[in-house]
Design an enzyme around this catalytic site. Structure first.
Site, PDB file in Angstrom:
ATOM      1  N   LYS A   1       4.971 -17.783  -6.539  1.00 61.70           N
ATOM      2  CA  LYS A   1       4.634 -19.206  -6.628  1.00 61.70           C
ATOM      3  C   LYS A   1       5.751 -20.074  -6.064  1.00 61.70           C
ATOM      4  O   LYS A   1       6.926 -19.871  -6.375  1.00 61.70           O
ATOM      5  CB  LYS A   1       4.375 -19.601  -8.082  1.00 61.70           C
ATOM      6  CG  LYS A   1       3.164 -18.916  -8.706  1.00 61.70           C
ATOM      7  CD  LYS A   1       2.967 -19.403 -10.135  1.00 61.70           C
ATOM      8  CE  LYS A   1       1.777 -18.734 -10.792  1.00 61.70           C
ATOM      9  NZ  LYS A   1       1.569 -19.195 -12.175  1.00 61.70           N
TER      10      LYS A   1
ATOM     11  N   GLU B   1      -4.534   2.081  -4.798  1.00 61.46           N
ATOM     12  CA  GLU B   1      -3.094   2.207  -4.537  1.00 61.46           C
ATOM     13  C   GLU B   1      -2.517   0.936  -3.929  1.00 61.46           C
ATOM     14  O   GLU B   1      -1.460   0.955  -3.316  1.00 61.46           O
ATOM     15  CB  GLU B   1      -2.803   3.398  -3.612  1.00 61.46           C
ATOM     16  CG  GLU B   1      -3.271   3.219  -2.184  1.00 61.46           C
ATOM     17  CD  GLU B   1      -4.551   3.968  -1.855  1.00 61.46           C
ATOM     18  OE1 GLU B   1      -4.657   4.421  -0.724  1.00 61.46           O
ATOM     19  OE2 GLU B   1      -5.435   4.113  -2.731  1.00 61.46           O
TER      20      GLU B   1
ATOM     21  N   ARG C   1      10.673 -12.266 -10.330  1.00 56.48           N
ATOM     22  CA  ARG C   1      10.988 -13.349 -11.251  1.00 56.48           C
ATOM     23  C   ARG C   1       9.927 -13.445 -12.354  1.00 56.48           C
ATOM     24  O   ARG C   1       8.812 -12.942 -12.204  1.00 56.48           O
ATOM     25  CB  ARG C   1      11.042 -14.674 -10.489  1.00 56.48           C
ATOM     26  CG  ARG C   1      11.957 -14.648  -9.271  1.00 56.48           C
ATOM     27  CD  ARG C   1      11.796 -15.919  -8.443  1.00 56.48           C
ATOM     28  NE  ARG C   1      10.421 -16.135  -8.052  1.00 56.48           N
ATOM     29  CZ  ARG C   1       9.924 -17.299  -7.615  1.00 56.48           C
ATOM     30  NH1 ARG C   1      10.705 -18.344  -7.546  1.00 56.48           N
ATOM     31  NH2 ARG C   1       8.659 -17.417  -7.272  1.00 56.48           N
TER      32      ARG C   1
ATOM     33  N   ASP D   1       0.864  -1.181   0.000  1.00 55.32           N
ATOM     34  CA  ASP D   1       0.000   0.000   0.000  1.00 55.32           C
ATOM     35  C   ASP D   1       0.903   1.233   0.000  1.00 55.32           C
ATOM     36  O   ASP D   1       1.865   1.303   0.781  1.00 55.32           O
ATOM     37  CB  ASP D   1      -0.903   0.015   1.240  1.00 55.32           C
ATOM     38  CG  ASP D   1      -1.915   1.151   1.186  1.00 55.32           C
ATOM     39  OD1 ASP D   1      -2.979   0.961   0.572  1.00 55.32           O
ATOM     40  OD2 ASP D   1      -1.617   2.229   1.748  1.00 55.32           O
ATOM     41  N   ILE D   2       0.627   2.166  -0.906  1.00 57.52           N
ATOM     42  CA  ILE D   2       1.469   3.356  -1.030  1.00 57.52           C
ATOM     43  C   ILE D   2       1.228   4.256   0.181  1.00 57.52           C
ATOM     44  O   ILE D   2       0.089   4.599   0.501  1.00 57.52           O
ATOM     45  CB  ILE D   2       1.167   4.123  -2.326  1.00 57.52           C
ATOM     46  CG1 ILE D   2       1.356   3.194  -3.538  1.00 57.52           C
ATOM     47  CG2 ILE D   2       2.056   5.355  -2.450  1.00 57.52           C
ATOM     48  CD1 ILE D   2       0.888   3.797  -4.844  1.00 57.52           C
TER      49      ILE D   2
END
Length: 579
Positions: A492, A485, A474, A442-443
């Site tokens: 995975k 935001e 990746r 979260d910004i």
């Protein structure tokens, strides 16, 4: 374990002490009675050195060479003491040769052990063979005597050698040493060929003199070279066949990550590595890359396997050459720079760049010890070229598939996946019970940024953060725009600890990357919460909720600009980073 170490120390001390006593006694008895003896000694020494350059790998750290025949020949002609001195000198010289030319054993203790072992074996076996032959009469002096002595000496020589190696391995590792069927077959060949050659050398020397011995010694070298080439071709062909089977089977497995995971695990049966990691990257665009999958010791985390692409590092320069690179001693090799715990588990490394056309799109890194070095000595470039080509094809197919699929699945502004993809990916992972971790970012103070600089500035902030994320994850990770935001990344098949390491690195990169608003540059921070399946829940809502709760309770309320992970118990986490 302590008892094993104690017995191992006692065993080595006894061997070294015996070798020293035997060598001192042999030096006193060392004598070359004639110029012919001197020529025989030098001829044998030259032949032995040449053979030393052609060590035949029999697997499991075992090597075959027909220099046993030379030792037996000298025993018959020059006696036990002189041959023992020869054996000690020969072991030292061949240790240096094997280090620089073939085996590259950087373990000095192993060289000392081999020298002591062969010195003791030469003296003991030579003495026993002489004593046994006193009780046997021969009607045909040259033929029967030399053949009987050769069979007894070579047989005992190989038996004592195998016995000491077995004891040493068992005491040093705590594991039972077993010779492979291929190793036993080569030992039998060694016994038969060395016995016949010993007898032949002796008979020809007695009947034809030095000239005949020179011709037979030349034949010995040629014969050894033929076996040397045969063994190399055999190992390479077996490896290529196995590799084709392995790479052919990866089409059976699910997505690209599953294919890579299956590949590196099955490669363990073919290539004796300690650590194997598979990377994909765009060197021109990425800042850092983490392995898509890796296999190795549990205390090696993903951070130690990261490759920094933002500068011209030593290892990166070698990779960018696009050629397979084998480092037989990473501590001495100036073309690579390996540090940390990775260097503790590996003394050698193999780097296999994966190329699509002229562009490097990935890398396979394998690290190991002596077994990996020996494997690399068998003309393995064809093997790794096949592996590189197969992986390049897999990457191209994956990229083609993703390019088609991603057009409808990407957020227009950030180029991240949309929420529909997030839901779909989580459903698949939960249905297949595939372990994964995720982070919710979260910004920090995003509303203040919008109110101060306008919504266009807010868009630039979102694009900057998304660019940093895309460069830092990746190929198999799934970054999604979750809300206004909020951004979620699915990792995975990655542990919570490894997911935390990547998430924290992303936070640091965002913090130091400026956003240009007109003539002004501003800096933005984010807070993140990390959770994982199955530790933190068995449904989407529980896993996302766990990450969201830790985000607000441990990050937002306690200073922002940090990443926290849910502990195993679901309370506060010990993994925390402050700005």
């Amino acid at each position: 374990m302590k008892k094993d170490k104690m017995f191992h120390g006692i065993f080595r001390t006894m061997l070294y002490s015996s070798a020293l006593l035997v060598l001192l006694k042999s030096v006193k008895g060392f004598h070359l009675q004639s110029s012919e003896d001197t020529i025989l000694f030098l001829l044998s020494f030259i032949a032995s050195i040449i053979i030393g350059f052609m060590i035949i790998n029999a697997g499991k750290g075992r090597h075959i060479e027909f220099s046993d025949a030379i030792i037996g020949f000298l025993m018959l002609n020059l006696g036990v003491e002189t041959t023992t001195v020869f054996s000690a000198i020969n072991s030292i010289i061949n240790g240096i040769i094997s280090e620089r030319a073939v085996v590259y054993q950087s373990d000095k203790s192993k060289k000392y052990f081999n020298t002591a072992m062969f010195t003791v074996i030469a003296y003991v076996v030579g003495t026993i063979a002489r004593q046994l032959l006193r009780y046997i009469s021969f009607s045909q002096k040259y033929f029967m005597f030399s053949l009987a002595y050769s069979v007894i000496f070579i047989g005992l020589y190989l038996i004592f050698n195998a016995l000491i190696v077995k004891i040493e391995y068992t005491l040093s590792t705590g594991k039972n040493f077993k010779f492979s069927s291929e190793s036993i077959k080569l030992l039998i060949i060694n016994f038969v060929v060395s016995s016949m050659l010993t007898a032949t050398l002796y008979i020809i020397n007695e009947t034809s003199g030095i000239l005949g011995s020179i011709l037979v010694a030349g034949d010995l070298i040629i014969l050894h070279y033929c076996f040397f080439i045969y063994r190399k071709l055999q190992v390479r062909n077996e490896a290529i066949k196995a590799l084709i089977d392995i790479t052919g089977n990866i089409v059976k497995y699910g997505d690209f990550r599953d294919k890579c995971k299956h590949l590196i695990i099955t490669l363990k049966d073919l290539i004796p590595y300690n650590i194997c990691a598979m990377y994909t990257f765009e060197i021109e665009d990425d800042d850092i890359t983490y392995p898509i999958v890796y296999n190795g010791p549990k205390d090696i985390d993903i951070g130690e396997l990261s490759i920094d692409l933002s500068n011209e590092g030593t290892t990166l320069k070698t990779v960018k050459e696009g050629k397979i690179y084998i480092s037989r001693d990473i501590k001495r090799d100036r073309k690579i720079n390996i540090t940390g715990r990775l260097a503790e588990y590996c003394s050698a490394m193999i780097f296999v760049p994966i190329k699509s056309g002229d562009k490097i799109v990935g890398l396979m890194m394998l690290g190991g010890g002596q077994d990996l070095i020996e494997f690399s000595n068998n003309e393995v470039y064809d093997i790794f070229n096949i592996l590189s080509n197969q992986m390049a094809l897999a990457i191209e197919n994956d990229s083609f598939y993703n390019n088609i699929k991603n057009k409808a699945d990407r957020d227009y502004l950030t180029k991240l996946f949309n929420r529909r993809v997030l839901e779909r990916e989580l459903d698949i992972l939960l249905k297949t019970k595939t372990p994964f971790s995720l982070v919710i970012y979260d910004i920090d103070d995003f509303k203040v940024t919008n109110d101060t600089y306008g919504h266009l500035a807010g868009d630039e902030v979102l694009k900057m953060i998304s660019e940093v994320i895309l460069k830092s994850i990746r190929k198999t990770d799934v970054p999604c725009r979750f809300g206004g935001e909020e951004i979620v990344i699915i990792f995975k098949d990655l542990s919570k600890e490894d997911a935390y390491i990547i998430s924290e690195r992303i936070r640091q990169n965002i913090e130091t990357t400026p956003v240009h608003i007109g003539s002004e540059s501003i800096y933005i921070t984010v807070s993140g919460g990390v959770s994982s399946y199955p530790d933190d829940g068995d449904t989407k809502d529980k896993i996302i909720g766990a990450a969201d709760n830790i985000l607000y309770s441990e990050c937002k309320r306690k200073g922002k600009n940090r990443v926290c992970a849910v502990s195993v118990r679901g309370s506060k986490n010990t993994l925390m980073s402050h700005a």
